[in-house]
Structure formats: C-alpha cells, structure tokens
Design a protein around this motif. Structure first.
Motif, PDB file in Angstrom:
ATOM      1  N   ILE A 101      90.076 106.374 -72.808  1.00  0.00           N
ATOM      2  CA  ILE A 101      91.561 106.370 -72.643  1.00  0.00           C
ATOM      3  C   ILE A 101      92.074 105.824 -74.183  1.00  0.00           C
ATOM      4  CG2 ILE A 101      93.642 105.242 -71.742  1.00  0.00           C
ATOM      5  CD1 ILE A 101      92.484 107.562 -70.071  1.00  0.00           C
ATOM      6  N   THR A 102      91.530 104.645 -74.512  1.00  0.00           N
ATOM      7  CA  THR A 102      92.246 104.022 -75.608  1.00  0.00           C
ATOM      8  C   THR A 102      92.107 105.068 -77.047  1.00  0.00           C
ATOM      9  OG1 THR A 102      91.594 102.072 -74.724  1.00  0.00           O
ATOM     10  CG2 THR A 102      92.183 101.856 -77.188  1.00  0.00           C
ATOM     11  N   PHE A 103      90.982 105.628 -76.984  1.00  0.00           N
ATOM     12  CA  PHE A 103      90.449 106.639 -78.057  1.00  0.00           C
ATOM     13  C   PHE A 103      91.639 107.548 -77.984  1.00  0.00           C
ATOM     14  CE2 PHE A 103      88.567 110.616 -79.340  1.00  0.00           C
ATOM     15  CZ  PHE A 103      88.452 110.379 -80.907  1.00  0.00           C
ATOM     16  N   TYR A 104      91.886 108.206 -77.054  1.00  0.00           N
ATOM     17  CA  TYR A 104      92.639 109.388 -77.028  1.00  0.00           C
ATOM     18  C   TYR A 104      94.218 109.115 -77.295  1.00  0.00           C
ATOM     19  CZ  TYR A 104      89.218 112.363 -74.909  1.00  0.00           C
ATOM     20  OH  TYR A 104      88.065 113.559 -74.832  1.00  0.00           O
ATOM     21  N   VAL A 105      94.599 107.793 -76.753  1.00  0.00           N
ATOM     22  CA  VAL A 105      95.966 107.324 -77.053  1.00  0.00           C
ATOM     23  C   VAL A 105      96.001 107.136 -78.612  1.00  0.00           C
ATOM     24  CG1 VAL A 105      97.581 105.417 -76.637  1.00  0.00           C
ATOM     25  CG2 VAL A 105      96.301 106.510 -74.598  1.00  0.00           C
ATOM     26  N   SER A 106      95.038 106.503 -79.204  1.00  0.00           N
ATOM     27  CA  SER A 106      95.213 106.399 -80.745  1.00  0.00           C
ATOM     28  C   SER A 106      95.474 107.598 -81.315  1.00  0.00           C
ATOM     29  CB  SER A 106      94.009 105.637 -81.246  1.00  0.00           C
ATOM     30  OG  SER A 106      92.837 106.665 -81.219  1.00  0.00           O
ATOM     31  N   LEU A 107      95.225 108.653 -80.860  1.00  0.00           N
ATOM     32  CA  LEU A 107      95.389 109.987 -81.640  1.00  0.00           C
ATOM     33  C   LEU A 107      96.931 110.271 -81.508  1.00  0.00           C
ATOM     34  CD1 LEU A 107      92.424 112.354 -80.241  1.00  0.00           C
ATOM     35  CD2 LEU A 107      92.326 110.960 -82.201  1.00  0.00           C
ATOM     36  N   ASP A 147     105.504 102.533 -80.213  1.00  0.00           N
ATOM     37  CA  ASP A 147     106.129 101.804 -79.332  1.00  0.00           C
ATOM     38  C   ASP A 147     104.985 101.370 -78.340  1.00  0.00           C
ATOM     39  OD1 ASP A 147     107.720 100.283 -77.378  1.00  0.00           O
ATOM     40  OD2 ASP A 147     109.192 101.798 -77.554  1.00  0.00           O
ATOM     41  N   PRO A 148     104.525 100.068 -78.388  1.00  0.00           N
ATOM     42  CA  PRO A 148     103.523  99.832 -77.437  1.00  0.00           C
ATOM     43  C   PRO A 148     103.844  99.828 -75.913  1.00  0.00           C
ATOM     44  CG  PRO A 148     103.716  98.103 -79.138  1.00  0.00           C
ATOM     45  CD  PRO A 148     104.869  99.121 -79.350  1.00  0.00           C
ATOM     46  N   PRO A 149     105.101  99.572 -75.495  1.00  0.00           N
ATOM     47  CA  PRO A 149     105.447  99.844 -74.040  1.00  0.00           C
ATOM     48  C   PRO A 149     105.180 101.289 -73.794  1.00  0.00           C
ATOM     49  CG  PRO A 149     107.149  98.489 -74.875  1.00  0.00           C
ATOM     50  CD  PRO A 149     106.263  98.898 -76.151  1.00  0.00           C
ATOM     51  N   LEU A 150     105.516 102.064 -74.550  1.00  0.00           N
ATOM     52  CA  LEU A 150     105.389 103.599 -74.273  1.00  0.00           C
ATOM     53  C   LEU A 150     103.916 104.013 -74.125  1.00  0.00           C
ATOM     54  CD1 LEU A 150     108.130 105.478 -76.547  1.00  0.00           C
ATOM     55  CD2 LEU A 150     108.052 104.930 -74.045  1.00  0.00           C
ATOM     56  N   GLN A 175     101.587 101.951 -73.204  1.00  0.00           N
ATOM     57  CA  GLN A 175     101.011 101.221 -71.924  1.00  0.00           C
ATOM     58  C   GLN A 175     101.680 102.205 -70.768  1.00  0.00           C
ATOM     59  OE1 GLN A 175      98.893  98.422 -72.004  1.00  0.00           O
ATOM     60  NE2 GLN A 175      98.531  99.420 -69.858  1.00  0.00           N
ATOM     61  N   ALA A 176     102.583 102.566 -70.764  1.00  0.00           N
ATOM     62  CA  ALA A 176     103.002 103.366 -69.557  1.00  0.00           C
ATOM     63  C   ALA A 176     102.348 104.790 -69.548  1.00  0.00           C
ATOM     64  CB  ALA A 176     104.654 103.723 -69.721  1.00  0.00           C
ATOM     65  N   LEU A 177     101.995 105.188 -70.775  1.00  0.00           N
ATOM     66  CA  LEU A 177     100.905 106.336 -70.760  1.00  0.00           C
ATOM     67  C   LEU A 177      99.705 105.946 -70.157  1.00  0.00           C
ATOM     68  CD1 LEU A 177     101.107 109.493 -71.593  1.00  0.00           C
ATOM     69  CD2 LEU A 177     100.138 108.675 -73.716  1.00  0.00           C
ATOM     70  N   LYS A 178      99.072 105.101 -70.544  1.00  0.00           N
ATOM     71  CA  LYS A 178      97.788 104.807 -69.991  1.00  0.00           C
ATOM     72  C   LYS A 178      97.763 104.159 -68.569  1.00  0.00           C
ATOM     73  CE  LYS A 178      95.052 101.918 -72.547  1.00  0.00           C
ATOM     74  NZ  LYS A 178      95.106 100.592 -73.667  1.00  0.00           N
ATOM     75  N   ASP A 179      98.861 103.479 -68.006  1.00  0.00           N
ATOM     76  CA  ASP A 179      99.091 103.265 -66.745  1.00  0.00           C
ATOM     77  C   ASP A 179      98.901 104.482 -65.883  1.00  0.00           C
ATOM     78  OD1 ASP A 179      98.677 100.483 -67.208  1.00  0.00           O
ATOM     79  OD2 ASP A 179     100.944 100.391 -67.367  1.00  0.00           O
ATOM     80  N   ARG A 180      99.660 105.357 -66.348  1.00  0.00           N
ATOM     81  CA  ARG A 180      99.810 106.735 -65.561  1.00  0.00           C
ATOM     82  C   ARG A 180      98.587 107.345 -65.427  1.00  0.00           C
ATOM     83  NH1 ARG A 180     100.329 108.915 -61.109  1.00  0.00           N
ATOM     84  NH2 ARG A 180     100.871 111.199 -61.066  1.00  0.00           N
TER      85      ARG A 180
END
Length: 304
Positions: free
Chosen positions: A155-161, A166-169, A171-176
C-alpha cells in the motif's frame, strides 16, 4: 521478536535494505496458497464449505483482536489447507486448525491472549500440547514463513507513486483501500491474485470512489510500474468492483426492508454461500491430480 507489521513484513530482518520493494515483489508468491488451491475451491464443495467454516470461526474466536491479526490468521489458514489433505467427517478439525492459526498470528503480532478464550465449543476442548502440535504442523506446511507478505505490504509503495501532497488525502486513500482488502479476504474469486495485484486493485478502486477526477492519473501511475501486470490488475479490479457493488446492493436491501440482523458473519455466510453455489454448478468429486500432504494421523489425536 518485534511486533510483526503487515505493512512492513521485512522490518527488523537482517537482509532488510533499501531494495526492500523489489524483494517484496519477488517473494510474495511464497506467501500465497498453492497453485491448485483456487482450482480446488472452484471444483470441490467440501473445500468451499471448509474454508467458509474456518473463516467464520476465526472471526468468532478472534473478535477481540485487531483486524490485521485476523487477516494474518486467515492467510495462515489458507496456505496451510492448500498444502494439506483435510480429512472429511471430522467437524473438530476446522476448530483445531483455526485455534492454531490464531495463536500463531497473535504471537507474531505480540498480542496477549489466553488459550482458554478459544475453548468455546461445547464438544471440542483441546489441551495446550494438542494445540502446540497443530502449530508445528502449520509452521512446517508454511516452511516457517510467518512474516506473511500481504496486500498491506504494498500500500505505502503504491501511494507514493501518486505523489499526493495532502497527507489527509493520502490517509483517506489508504484507509479505504485497507477496508476493501479486509472485505476481499472472504472472496474466493480473489484468491488467485498475488498480494501486489490485490493491493493495486484496491487502491485503484478507492481512487475511483474518492477521487474520480484524478483516477486516470492514478491508474497510469500504477499500471506504468515495472512490477505490475496490467491484465491481472484489470481482472482483479473488475472482480473487486463487483464485490463492492454487491455489498452496497445488499446493504440497500437491508435498509429498505428494515433488517438489522446483518453482522460480519452473516455477510461472510452470504458471500461464501454465493461462491459455493457457483462452484457447485461445476463441481466434480475427482481429485484432478491435486496433490496434498496428509497430516500423518495427527487428527486421530482428538482431546475431548
């Protein structure tokens, strides 16, 4: 032993270096069920019902544990029964396997628990030595690979791409995406996909729901990744989207009918029953060359 983090399974290992991302992609197949497992679930009613019962028991017995520990226990269970020939006609077998998998998962996560918490069945009570022997069988079947590489590991690797500022965005993406992955653990149709594919599909589906305007750029970021198989991501995404849509439809029906009896277990029963019904149409009692190791008579040692 450090608390095992499903989002960083290589943490604290001696070989954990800056090239951990390639290591995750190259090693993930070792933490999946056998190649024949998905086929057996599609062709044999017994394996479908056994998995359904095992997951229900895991969720029941570990209701006081965090969902990551539950997910880890299910991962151990799927991998174990994919390599073992499970004897039929012994309803206590699933209980013993489940207890062992939860126990191992809790130990990996360094979560305090009492074996007495698991002795809730009226007919099946196992003493600690029996549970420990079962744990050793699970460890052997899994080749002692207990630091499971799961979809959460990517998850963290893909989100970094995505390069979200905006950190809250983020986090919202990771949470969902995390919630979608938890939901997907019940779906037989998603077992054929590697953890990295499941993670990519869950994030894309989360992007599609939360940031529809940015979805094309997110999709490009993931599909252009050198480690990603585009065709498999698309196939997994479609199956995952169908799963989410079905869940929404079922919830809407409950709202309209005023039903308030839905629980995680009843949702699981619904999904598994649906998968079992589909597989029964194509069911065959032939073994079709699927080879599993027998449990060397361990299951003859029942403690009541």
């Amino acid at each position: 032993m450090d608390n095992f983090d499903l989002e960083d399974p290589l943490k604290s290992l001696e070989d954990h270096q800056s090239d951990s991302v390639p290591a995750l992609f190259s090693s993930e197949s070792h933490h999946m069920p056998s190649l024949n497992y998905f086929h057996s679930l599609k062709t044999c009613d017994f394996h479908v019902s056994f998995r359904q019962e095992a997951i229900s028991l895991i969720l029941q017995y570990s209701c006081n544990l965090d969902p990551y520990t539950q997910y880890l226990a299910i991962n151990y269970m799927d991998r174990f029964i994919s390599w073992q020939e499970i004897p039929q006609g012994n309803p206590w077998v699933a209980t013993l396997i489940v207890i062992a998998c939860i126990s191992l998962a809790a130990k990996m996560r360094e979560i305090h628990f009492s074996l007495s918490d698991f002795q809730r069945e009226e007919w099946f009570i196992f003493d600690p030595p029996a549970i420990q022997r079962m744990e050793l069988l699970v460890l052997d079947a899994l080749n002692w690979r207990m630091r499971s590489i799961t979809p959460f590991s990517f998850i963290t690797f893909y989100v970094s791409l995505f390069q979200l500022k905006d950190p809250p965005l983020s986090q919202a993406l990771k949470d969902r995406a995390t919630n979608i992955i938890f939901q997907a653990r019940n779906e037989i149709s998603l077992l054929e996909f590697k953890p990295s594919i499941t993670a990519a599909s869950a994030l894309l589906l989360a992007c599609h729901e939360l940031f529809p305007l940015q979805f094309p750029s997110f999709e490009t970021s993931i599909l252009s990744c050198e480690y990603v198989n585009k065709e498999m991501v698309q196939k997994c995404f479609d199956a995952m989207q169908e799963m989410v849509n079905n869940e929404v439809s079922e919830l809407m029906v409950d709202v309209v009918t005023g039903s308030s009896t839905r629980t995680p277990l009843t949702v699981l029963d619904c999904h598994c029953s649906k998968s079992e019904s589909e597989s029964s149409n194509n069911s065959t009692t032939e073994n079709r060359g699927i080879k599993r190791r027998k449990l060397n008579g361990f299951f003859a040692e029942k403690v009541i």
